[in-house]
Design a protein around this motif. Structure first.
Motif, PDB file in Angstrom:
ATOM      1  N   THR A  84     -30.905  13.708  -8.538  1.00  0.00           N
ATOM      2  CA  THR A  84     -29.572  14.301  -8.533  1.00  0.00           C
ATOM      3  C   THR A  84     -28.506  13.219  -8.568  1.00  0.00           C
ATOM      4  O   THR A  84     -27.515  13.312  -9.302  1.00  0.00           O
ATOM      5  CB  THR A  84     -29.375  15.190  -7.292  1.00  0.00           C
ATOM      6  OG1 THR A  84     -30.340  16.240  -7.303  1.00  0.00           O
ATOM      7  CG2 THR A  84     -27.983  15.798  -7.268  1.00  0.00           C
ATOM      8  N   ASP A 143     -19.931  21.084 -11.132  1.00  0.00           N
ATOM      9  CA  ASP A 143     -21.200  21.482 -10.520  1.00  0.00           C
ATOM     10  C   ASP A 143     -22.095  22.197 -11.530  1.00  0.00           C
ATOM     11  O   ASP A 143     -23.319  21.982 -11.559  1.00  0.00           O
ATOM     12  CB  ASP A 143     -20.954  22.391  -9.319  1.00  0.00           C
ATOM     13  CG  ASP A 143     -20.464  21.627  -8.101  1.00  0.00           C
ATOM     14  OD1 ASP A 143     -20.450  20.381  -8.147  1.00  0.00           O
ATOM     15  OD2 ASP A 143     -20.088  22.277  -7.102  1.00  0.00           O
ATOM     16  N   GLN A 173     -25.705  20.939 -12.755  1.00  0.00           N
ATOM     17  CA  GLN A 173     -26.886  21.781 -12.571  1.00  0.00           C
ATOM     18  C   GLN A 173     -27.598  22.024 -13.889  1.00  0.00           C
ATOM     19  O   GLN A 173     -28.841  22.025 -13.962  1.00  0.00           O
ATOM     20  CB  GLN A 173     -26.486  23.123 -11.950  1.00  0.00           C
ATOM     21  CG  GLN A 173     -27.668  23.992 -11.556  1.00  0.00           C
ATOM     22  CD  GLN A 173     -28.515  23.336 -10.491  1.00  0.00           C
ATOM     23  OE1 GLN A 173     -28.135  23.279  -9.334  1.00  0.00           O
ATOM     24  NE2 GLN A 173     -29.669  22.806 -10.882  1.00  0.00           N
ATOM     25  N   THR A 184     -35.019  21.551 -11.473  1.00  0.00           N
ATOM     26  CA  THR A 184     -34.324  22.775 -11.066  1.00  0.00           C
ATOM     27  C   THR A 184     -34.362  22.999  -9.568  1.00  0.00           C
ATOM     28  O   THR A 184     -33.527  23.714  -9.028  1.00  0.00           O
ATOM     29  CB  THR A 184     -34.942  23.994 -11.765  1.00  0.00           C
ATOM     30  OG1 THR A 184     -36.359  24.020 -11.494  1.00  0.00           O
ATOM     31  CG2 THR A 184     -34.728  23.919 -13.259  1.00  0.00           C
ATOM     32  N   LEU A 242     -27.592  20.444  -5.202  1.00  0.00           N
ATOM     33  CA  LEU A 242     -26.358  19.709  -5.485  1.00  0.00           C
ATOM     34  C   LEU A 242     -25.907  19.123  -4.148  1.00  0.00           C
ATOM     35  O   LEU A 242     -25.222  19.767  -3.369  1.00  0.00           O
ATOM     36  CB  LEU A 242     -25.297  20.646  -6.060  1.00  0.00           C
ATOM     37  CG  LEU A 242     -25.611  21.220  -7.442  1.00  0.00           C
ATOM     38  CD1 LEU A 242     -24.514  22.183  -7.878  1.00  0.00           C
ATOM     39  CD2 LEU A 242     -25.762  20.109  -8.465  1.00  0.00           C
TER      40      LEU A 242
END
Length: 399
Positions: free
Chosen positions: A54, A267, A271, A280, A284
């Motif tokens: 991330t 965001d 994503q 997946t 976040l």
């Protein structure tokens, strides 16, 4: 929070992010500038932290937005060289030296994400005229001399049991913990068996950046040798603090100065990219928007330095004048980022918000978080709920 430090008359603005090697997108100019980015858990197989991808994806996205903004750094292309300090002081020090020795010359630093790795970088980077910004919303470097009675941070693989044992031999009763989820859960259980409980006059202050139910260890770890009731007893009536990661709900769709994107739009783009790389299941993370704003602040600071009788592409570790200008120009910024309005005080610290809460009984055999209030990063209380803190066993007094 961003923190700027100036030491030995040399300016340090460090930007810390994590990635493997150099992160680049298609260059818009031939003049290359490189940030040294430090973030724990992205280059190693760190089972205690699964958010590395991330962070890397948000780094790439932010650099892409910055490099594609025609208003910023015209004729330049901003890269990132990544280091992983793993929240270990020796790794942070080694990583800084490697960043300095390895070409190309770094112009700024971002990070680090743990105080135990931020401190050595902050102490050493000024000797190379590097400026530092910290993404996390906390004043670690500004308050190194104003810590709670006892503070301990844990490096990956460190034996928490031996440290809790040492702690039990001390006279301290107010204990601040800033470590990974796994270590925090182990400390919780071990401290119960050592009698370091609220009932016995101890208060634990956790910098709680963990997921919901963090005291239940992930799959692959041996269960803690504590019952649910024992864990619940240790969780209740302590103090948990964290930075406020989100702008108010009614501002999520407000355009920012980052390519005009709102927080909600950013965001969603992030994503979507995580989904494309089969990530997946990754969250976040709360500190992603602060990382984004730290990078953007660096870009704006460098952009403001253009045309001030310095050549950014000719920056060296002896460029004291250029470093001072970068520091001042970044400190004087004010922009709307993913964390709201970004600006800095006279000391280079960003005023942001931290939230603090307690776990208390939910009346049905479990516990629930009870928000106490918010405070600015400088310590002034902005808002408190009427219930405020509850210390049913009395307010502890450090000896």
């Amino acid at each position: 929070m961003f923190i700027f430090t100036a030491m030995n008359r040399e300016w340090l603005l460090m930007i810390l992010i994590s990635a493997a090697g150099c992160r680049t997108v298609e260059a818009k100019g031939s003049k290359q500038l490189t940030l040294a980015v430090f973030m724990s858990g992205v280059l190693t197989n760190n089972s205690e932290f699964v958010g590395g991808q991330t962070y890397l994806t948000s780094l790439d996205l932010t650099l892409e937005l910055l490099n594609n903004d025609s208003r910023l750094l015209p004729g330049y292309f901003l890269n990132a060289s990544i280091a992983d300090p793993r929240c270990v002081s020796t790794d942070a020090t080694r990583g800084l030296f490697e960043q300095i020795i390895k070409p190309p010359t770094k112009i700024m630093i971002i990070g680090a994400d743990c105080s135990v790795s931020s401190a050595p970088i902050a102490a050493l980077a000024p000797y190379w005229n590097l400026v530092q910004t910290l993404a996390r919303l906390r004043s670690t470097l500004e308050t190194l001399n104003h810590q709670p009675a006892l503070e301990f941070t844990f490096a990956t693989g460190e034996n928490t049991e031996s440290i809790v044992h040492s702690l039990s031999q001390s006279s301290g009763r107010i204990i601040f913990v800033d470590t990974y989820q796994i270590h925090a859960a182990e400390i919780l259980c071990q401290s119960y068996h050592r009698g370091l409980t609220p009932k016995n006059g101890y208060i634990w202050i956790y910098f709680a950046w963990y997921p919901i139910g963090w005291w239940v260890l992930p799959k692959g770890y041996s269960p803690l040798p504590c019952s649910a009731a024992e864990i619940q007893e240790m969780l209740q009536y302590n103090i948990y603090i964290n930075y406020q990661p989100y702008v108010p709900t009614n501002e999520l769709n407000v355009s920012t100065d980052i390519q005009g994107l709102s927080r909600a739009q950013f965001d969603q783009i992030l994503q979507d990219r995580l989904t494309k790389i089969h990530a997946t299941g990754l969250p976040l993370l709360d500190d992603v928007p602060y990382i984004v704003d730290a990078i953007w602040a660096a870009g704006l600071g460098l952009n403001a330095t253009l045309g001030q009788n310095v050549s950014l592409e000719d920056f060296t570790y002896d460029s004291r004048n250029a470093s001072a200008l970068i520091y001042q120009n970044t400190k004087n910024l004010k922009f709307r980022g993913m964390t709201g309005i970004v600006s800095f005080d006279a000391n280079g610290g960003r005023t942001g918000m931290v939230r603090y809460f307690q776990y208390r009984s939910n009346g049905s055999g479990g516990i629930a978080g009870h928000m106490i209030g918010f405070a600015s990063s400088s310590g002034s209380v902005l808002f408190e709920h009427e219930l405020s803190y509850i210390f049913p066993y009395g307010i502890p007094i450090d000896e």
